[in-house]
Design a protein around this motif. Sequence first.
Motif, PDB file in Angstrom:
ATOM      1  N   ALA A  58       5.413  10.347  -0.519  1.00  0.00           N
ATOM      2  CA  ALA A  58       4.850   9.016  -0.639  1.00  0.00           C
ATOM      3  C   ALA A  58       5.688   8.081   0.220  1.00  0.00           C
ATOM      4  O   ALA A  58       6.915   8.201   0.259  1.00  0.00           O
ATOM      5  CB  ALA A  58       4.876   8.549  -2.090  1.00  0.00           C
ATOM      6  N   GLY A  59       5.029   7.183   0.896  1.00  0.00           N
ATOM      7  CA  GLY A  59       5.742   6.234   1.732  1.00  0.00           C
ATOM      8  C   GLY A  59       5.114   4.862   1.655  1.00  0.00           C
ATOM      9  O   GLY A  59       4.110   4.662   0.977  1.00  0.00           O
ATOM     10  N   ARG A  60       5.767   3.929   2.354  1.00  0.00           N
ATOM     11  CA  ARG A  60       5.210   2.578   2.424  1.00  0.00           C
ATOM     12  C   ARG A  60       5.007   2.225   3.883  1.00  0.00           C
ATOM     13  O   ARG A  60       5.781   2.653   4.755  1.00  0.00           O
ATOM     14  CB  ARG A  60       6.140   1.573   1.757  1.00  0.00           C
TER      15      ARG A  60
ATOM     16  N   GLY B  12       2.750   5.127  10.739  1.00  0.00           N
ATOM     17  CA  GLY B  12       3.471   3.857  10.652  1.00  0.00           C
ATOM     18  C   GLY B  12       4.074   3.610   9.288  1.00  0.00           C
ATOM     19  O   GLY B  12       4.154   2.457   8.839  1.00  0.00           O
ATOM     20  N   ALA B  13       4.504   4.680   8.624  1.00  0.00           N
ATOM     21  CA  ALA B  13       5.042   4.526   7.270  1.00  0.00           C
ATOM     22  C   ALA B  13       6.444   5.110   7.164  1.00  0.00           C
ATOM     23  O   ALA B  13       6.818   6.015   7.912  1.00  0.00           O
ATOM     24  CB  ALA B  13       4.118   5.192   6.252  1.00  0.00           C
ATOM     25  N   LEU B  14       7.208   4.586   6.219  1.00  0.00           N
ATOM     26  CA  LEU B  14       8.569   5.058   5.946  1.00  0.00           C
ATOM     27  C   LEU B  14       8.585   5.787   4.607  1.00  0.00           C
ATOM     28  O   LEU B  14       7.894   5.388   3.671  1.00  0.00           O
ATOM     29  CB  LEU B  14       9.527   3.861   5.894  1.00  0.00           C
ATOM     30  N   PRO B  15       9.389   6.838   4.497  1.00  0.00           N
ATOM     31  CA  PRO B  15       9.373   7.646   3.270  1.00  0.00           C
ATOM     32  C   PRO B  15       9.987   6.928   2.073  1.00  0.00           C
ATOM     33  O   PRO B  15      10.946   6.178   2.199  1.00  0.00           O
ATOM     34  CB  PRO B  15      10.213   8.874   3.641  1.00  0.00           C
TER      35      PRO B  15
ATOM     36  N   ARG C 178       0.846  -1.196   0.000  1.00  0.00           N
ATOM     37  CA  ARG C 178       0.000   0.000   0.000  1.00  0.00           C
ATOM     38  C   ARG C 178       0.877   1.240   0.000  1.00  0.00           C
ATOM     39  O   ARG C 178       1.978   1.239   0.536  1.00  0.00           O
ATOM     40  CB  ARG C 178      -0.889  -0.010   1.221  1.00  0.00           C
ATOM     41  N   VAL C 179       0.361   2.297  -0.593  1.00  0.00           N
ATOM     42  CA  VAL C 179       1.125   3.533  -0.628  1.00  0.00           C
ATOM     43  C   VAL C 179       0.472   4.546   0.318  1.00  0.00           C
ATOM     44  O   VAL C 179      -0.750   4.591   0.456  1.00  0.00           O
ATOM     45  CB  VAL C 179       1.231   4.092  -2.064  1.00  0.00           C
ATOM     46  N   VAL C 180       1.302   5.292   1.011  1.00  0.00           N
ATOM     47  CA  VAL C 180       0.828   6.303   1.949  1.00  0.00           C
ATOM     48  C   VAL C 180       1.221   7.669   1.410  1.00  0.00           C
ATOM     49  O   VAL C 180       2.360   7.861   0.973  1.00  0.00           O
ATOM     50  CB  VAL C 180       1.456   6.100   3.340  1.00  0.00           C
TER      51      VAL C 180
ATOM     52  N   ALA D 226      12.527  14.468  12.354  1.00  0.00           N
ATOM     53  CA  ALA D 226      11.375  13.566  12.282  1.00  0.00           C
ATOM     54  C   ALA D 226      11.787  12.204  12.837  1.00  0.00           C
ATOM     55  O   ALA D 226      12.866  11.710  12.537  1.00  0.00           O
ATOM     56  CB  ALA D 226      10.906  13.433  10.840  1.00  0.00           C
ATOM     57  N   LEU D 227      10.909  11.601  13.631  1.00  0.00           N
ATOM     58  CA  LEU D 227      11.266  10.341  14.299  1.00  0.00           C
ATOM     59  C   LEU D 227      10.908   9.147  13.422  1.00  0.00           C
ATOM     60  O   LEU D 227      10.111   8.276  13.797  1.00  0.00           O
ATOM     61  CB  LEU D 227      10.580  10.279  15.656  1.00  0.00           C
ATOM     62  N   VAL D 228      11.521   9.118  12.257  1.00  0.00           N
ATOM     63  CA  VAL D 228      11.277   8.051  11.290  1.00  0.00           C
ATOM     64  C   VAL D 228      11.598   6.681  11.890  1.00  0.00           C
ATOM     65  O   VAL D 228      10.888   5.701  11.657  1.00  0.00           O
ATOM     66  CB  VAL D 228      12.124   8.305  10.020  1.00  0.00           C
ATOM     67  N   GLU D 229      12.656   6.637  12.697  1.00  0.00           N
ATOM     68  CA  GLU D 229      13.085   5.359  13.282  1.00  0.00           C
ATOM     69  C   GLU D 229      12.043   4.791  14.256  1.00  0.00           C
ATOM     70  O   GLU D 229      12.104   3.614  14.612  1.00  0.00           O
ATOM     71  CB  GLU D 229      14.415   5.515  14.029  1.00  0.00           C
TER      72      GLU D 229
END
Lengths: 320, 320
Positions: free
Chosen positions: B135-137, B78-81, B38-40, B195-198
């Motif tokens: 866009a992220g996943r 809950g997505a990563l770039p 899915r794409v976010v 940004a707290l991507v981790e």
Amino acid sequence: VVGEFALLAAIRDRLDGDGPGLPLGVDDDAAVLDVPGRVVLAVDALVDDVHVDRSISSLADLGWKAIAVNVSDLAAVGALPLAALVTLLRPSWFDVDHARELYDGMREAAQRWDCRLVGGDTVSCPTLSVSIAVAGRLVDDAVVLRRDGARPGDLVAVVGDLGLAAAGLELHQGGHADLLSAHPELSAAHRRPVALVEAAEPLVASGVTACIDVSDGLGRDLGHVARASGVAVHLDAERLPIPPGVAAAAARLGRDPLELAVGGGDDYALAVTVPPDRLEDLAAALAAVGLSARVLGEVAPGTGVTVDGRDVATAGWEHH
Amino acid sequence: VVGEFALLAAIRDRLDGDGPGLPLGVDDDAAVLDVPGRVVLAVDALVDDVHVDRSISSLADLGWKAIAVNVSDLAAVGALPLAALVTLLRPSWFDVDHARELYDGMREAAQRWDCRLVGGDTVSCPTLSVSIAVAGRLVDDAVVLRRDGARPGDLVAVVGDLGLAAAGLELHQGGHADLLSAHPELSAAHRRPVALVEAAEPLVASGVTACIDVSDGLGRDLGHVARASGVAVHLDAERLPIPPGVAAAAARLGRDPLELAVGGGDDYALAVTVPPDRLEDLAAALAAVGLSARVLGEVAPGTGVTVDGRDVATAGWEHH
């Protein structure tokens, strides 16, 4: 703050909420899409007083056009729209009634092209602007229409009308109300451009080698194709279609109709290159959705874009 | 026009070109992404003089922040770039050097978070603004972190610092250079938010029930969670972390440090709700990526957000 809540509520009422394939969007940080295959993204913004004169276009027209120009970008690569995310840059005078009108226009366009209007953001800004990101899906996951595929020997064709929007804008600016009522298609083309979404499938199916949507003007946009593909494009003036309204506008304005058709912008026609042996297939596929392609010239070795030998690659409408 | 070509060339140099999973982007109408699942999508814009004061932040800071705020929106669900598309709204004074600096800042942030910086658009506009679509996943295609999942009995926790950015901005505005050098983290938090991507992966893996990134201020953002979930949130003042720099700034400014931590904005911390029996898992998962969560209170039946009984749901930084 009460005004802000009312404004956001008006916007929310006009968005598509949760649904199959779109678990988030309106009140969350992001939208989630189930895309069957590859996803295509495009972004474009319209700015008040730069792209749109509100003495000519209503806020609903602005909203419509913001969706149309993005959806047209998807069609140009062979994709169909899925969802649009809107960032509204909003000056202090912009109130809830303005929001209703703007988002009604966006919603109308989004519904026309089966595009869900999902969340987004509103931010304060001295200048009114609508910045849109659209997501789409490819008609065929194996085919992306690009600008760099034109080859010498290909024919150059256009789907859609040229010059209507430029003629409409100039007639509005010059106050030629009589001609605008005699040719309502001119004002409509400027205020409510029609993206050729229905062309995406025929173009993909019939093997066009390059495609671009005509936003800067045919000359400049074919210039992008020529540069990206490393080829020259030669058009014949006599093959260029001049709609009757454009001819009438040019006569009134003392302009060359070709200048409006080749140098004007905002057409959202689709310009393509196609090998001669695929032309019949292309014509048949387009006819099946009520569209047609008109051959204007051909691709050759070299650089640049000419009409009857005159360079037009830099003569397009200056891109704002 | 020469200026425009140079500017576009400077931008193009700073974008990621064609590559695996991204056949288009820079010079075409749209970008194509191969997303495994899915794409976010998220969109957000920063406006000069509204969100960023250029006597405090450089254009590179503006570029960094524009990417950070969007990537933070992805983390919150809950997505990563994967990729960012930029629409630059550009006033006439904005030249090629400005473009280099702005896009260098965006590029730096995009590289930090493994986000490809792809095409986009530049349009003329009296006001400088950067409008971004990311866009992220999803970390886990079956899990989307939302705002509406908080349940009575859940704990409320925050990952990341609160109040630093608001303290930094106010110290800049008041000209307190001494304190800004003593606590460089304050200015950095305002100019270059992290940004707290981790955190996305640990949050998804440990069953948090709701999540939001703290952009409007903890009180207002938890207000969004409380409203969406139909619950009340009660925080304890003594559990709210006040970083030393925020305490020092509050003392200098004559402000309550809690006002900066709860009412200040631009933190890009992640506020979550989590069932008590998942807290240990959450702590362990966050520790594995060098982060931690601090419990601030709990979810209860009712409405609103309180700190020691006082309503703070509307006390956040007014959202611009």
